[in-house]
Scaffold this motif. Structure first.
Motif, short mmCIF file in Angstrom:
data_model
loop_
_atom_site.label_atom_id
_atom_site.label_comp_id
_atom_site.label_asym_id
_atom_site.label_seq_id
_atom_site.Cartn_x
_atom_site.Cartn_y
_atom_site.Cartn_z
N GLY A 70 0.87 -1.26 -0.06
CA GLY A 70 -0.11 0.00 -0.25
C GLY A 70 0.89 1.22 0.21
O GLY A 70 2.05 1.21 0.07
N SER A 71 0.17 2.19 0.01
CA SER A 71 0.95 3.74 -0.05
C SER A 71 0.16 4.73 0.60
O SER A 71 -1.06 4.71 0.65
CB SER A 71 1.09 4.23 -1.45
OG SER A 71 0.25 4.43 -2.01
N TRP A 72 0.96 5.59 1.11
CA TRP A 72 0.43 6.80 1.82
C TRP A 72 1.11 7.86 1.37
O TRP A 72 2.23 8.27 1.34
CB TRP A 72 0.70 6.47 3.48
CG TRP A 72 0.49 7.87 4.22
CD1 TRP A 72 1.26 8.84 4.25
CD2 TRP A 72 -0.58 7.95 5.13
NE1 TRP A 72 0.77 9.76 5.19
CE2 TRP A 72 -0.46 9.24 5.65
CE3 TRP A 72 -1.66 7.23 5.59
CZ2 TRP A 72 -1.25 9.89 6.68
CZ3 TRP A 72 -2.55 7.85 6.63
CH2 TRP A 72 -2.36 8.98 7.00
N ASP A 73 0.50 8.82 0.52
CA ASP A 73 1.00 10.29 -0.14
C ASP A 73 0.23 11.16 0.77
O ASP A 73 -0.81 11.14 0.85
CB ASP A 73 0.75 9.93 -1.55
CG ASP A 73 1.53 9.07 -2.30
OD1 ASP A 73 2.70 8.81 -1.81
OD2 ASP A 73 1.04 8.34 -3.24
N LEU A 87 -4.67 7.48 0.34
CA LEU A 87 -4.30 6.05 0.85
C LEU A 87 -4.62 5.25 -0.14
O LEU A 87 -5.78 5.09 -0.92
CB LEU A 87 -4.96 5.66 2.02
CG LEU A 87 -4.88 4.45 2.62
CD1 LEU A 87 -3.19 4.49 3.32
CD2 LEU A 87 -5.97 4.42 3.90
N ALA A 88 -3.74 4.21 -0.60
CA ALA A 88 -4.08 2.96 -1.21
C ALA A 88 -3.49 1.73 -0.87
O ALA A 88 -2.44 1.48 -0.35
CB ALA A 88 -3.39 3.21 -2.76
N ILE A 89 -4.61 0.70 -0.79
CA ILE A 89 -4.27 -0.62 -0.09
C ILE A 89 -4.62 -1.57 -0.85
O ILE A 89 -5.77 -1.57 -1.48
CB ILE A 89 -4.99 -0.58 1.31
CG1 ILE A 89 -4.49 0.37 2.25
CG2 ILE A 89 -4.47 -2.17 1.86
CD1 ILE A 89 -5.28 0.36 3.66
N LEU A 149 -8.28 -0.98 -1.72
CA LEU A 149 -9.09 0.21 -1.29
C LEU A 149 -8.20 1.46 -1.33
O LEU A 149 -7.20 1.46 -1.12
CB LEU A 149 -9.10 -0.30 0.31
CG LEU A 149 -9.76 0.71 1.11
CD1 LEU A 149 -10.91 1.11 0.92
CD2 LEU A 149 -9.30 0.18 2.64
N SER A 150 -8.77 2.47 -1.81
CA SER A 150 -8.30 3.70 -2.14
C SER A 150 -9.03 4.77 -1.69
O SER A 150 -10.23 4.71 -2.04
CB SER A 150 -7.41 3.70 -3.35
OG SER A 150 -8.42 3.73 -4.44
N TYR A 208 -12.28 4.32 6.80
CA TYR A 208 -11.80 3.50 5.86
C TYR A 208 -11.68 2.08 6.18
O TYR A 208 -12.45 1.18 5.69
CB TYR A 208 -10.85 3.92 4.94
CG TYR A 208 -11.09 5.00 3.97
CD1 TYR A 208 -11.89 4.92 2.72
CD2 TYR A 208 -10.57 6.27 4.24
CE1 TYR A 208 -11.93 6.14 2.43
CE2 TYR A 208 -10.85 7.53 3.47
CZ TYR A 208 -11.61 7.51 2.34
OH TYR A 208 -12.03 8.53 1.61
N ILE A 209 -10.65 1.95 6.82
CA ILE A 209 -10.27 0.47 7.31
C ILE A 209 -11.41 -0.18 8.21
O ILE A 209 -11.51 -1.37 7.71
CB ILE A 209 -8.90 0.40 7.98
CG1 ILE A 209 -7.96 1.04 7.06
CG2 ILE A 209 -8.49 -0.89 8.29
CD1 ILE A 209 -6.65 1.21 7.42
N GLN A 210 -11.84 0.49 9.17
CA GLN A 210 -12.92 -0.35 10.07
C GLN A 210 -14.29 -0.39 9.25
O GLN A 210 -14.85 -1.45 9.58
CB GLN A 210 -12.97 0.42 11.30
CG GLN A 210 -11.53 0.18 12.23
CD GLN A 210 -11.69 0.45 13.73
OE1 GLN A 210 -12.79 0.63 14.15
NE2 GLN A 210 -10.70 0.77 14.22
#
Length: 134
Positions: A1-4, A36-38, A50-51, A94-96
């Motif tokens: 994933g990435s975090w920008d 965020l991209a996972i 997921l983004s 997003y995640i939960q």
């Protein structure tokens, strides 16, 4: 994933006295966008992508500065605080929420669909027997 993340900082002198020296009170306003991209691809669970992005603006802060390095210090602290806050928000937004949705649509495995304990024991015994005879 990435975090920008993209940060835009606005620093405006509060006093007309500030002048060329750069000393005095400044009003700082920070706007941050995090992207965020996972993605995952794990066997039975399938592939998940997921983004998303989240943009927030911090409340105005006023600091007294006496040099350029004071500006860097104030801006750095504001960015760190904002990223910590956004991490928590992204986790809850997003995640939960994604976990909740995925868990609600998953098909639960019935106990009769699982292999019996006797079958697993026989299989384990056979594998152990192959290892010792080899």
């Amino acid at each position: 994933g990435s975090w920008d993340s993209i940060h835009i900082v606005e620093a405006i002198p509060k006093d007309s006295i500030v002048g060329a020296s750069g000393k005095g009170e400044y009003s700082y306003r920070l706007t941050t966008t995090v992207m965020l991209a996972i993605s995952t691809d794990k066997g039975n669970s399938g592939s998940v992508n997921l983004s998303g992005s989240l943009t927030r603006q911090a409340k105005e802060r006023i600091f007294t500065v006496s040099s350029d390095s004071d500006h860097i210090t104030q801006i750095g602290e504001m960015i760190e605080d904002m990223e910590v806050s956004l991490r928590g928000q992204l986790d809850s937004l997003y995640i939960q929420k994604t976990r909740e949705i995925v868990n609600s649509i998953r098909k639960p495995i019935k106990s009769e669909d699982l292999p019996s304990q006797a079958f697993v024991a026989d299989l384990t015994k056979a594998v152990k027997g192959m290892k010792t005879s080899a």
